[in-house]
Design a protein around this motif. Sequence first.
Motif: not given
Length: 120
Positions: A10-12, A86-88, A117-120
């Motif tokens: 997922g997105l985190v 987690l990092t991008t 997906t790792v995103s802010s």
Amino acid sequence: EVELVESGGGLVQPGGSLRLSCAASGFTFSSTSMSWVRQAPGKGFEWVSSIDSGSGRINYADSVKGRFTISRDNAKNTLYLQLNSLTTEDTAMYLCAKGWAYSGYVPSPRGQGTQVTVSS
């Protein structure tokens, strides 16, 4: 027929966590080493972690060591990967693979993968 089905992606946000699962069937899971690999967009497969059949031997790529934890439940024929901090750079499709993987070698068969997906 071997079947590997991943889930849990997922997105985190950066610094977040996810737990991936891989449901296995079609072979004797409890006697088989398993691995997680990942593939970022436009890149080749990267080995992440491997675990032997009895969870007595576990290896991690340096890039995830201390942040990811591989485990398995042989009674449920399921492989897990806990992803923390987690990092991008961890953004990728994560796939489980039947067999012992290591840097430069990714075994087959593999599942279809679950997207992280790792995103802010």
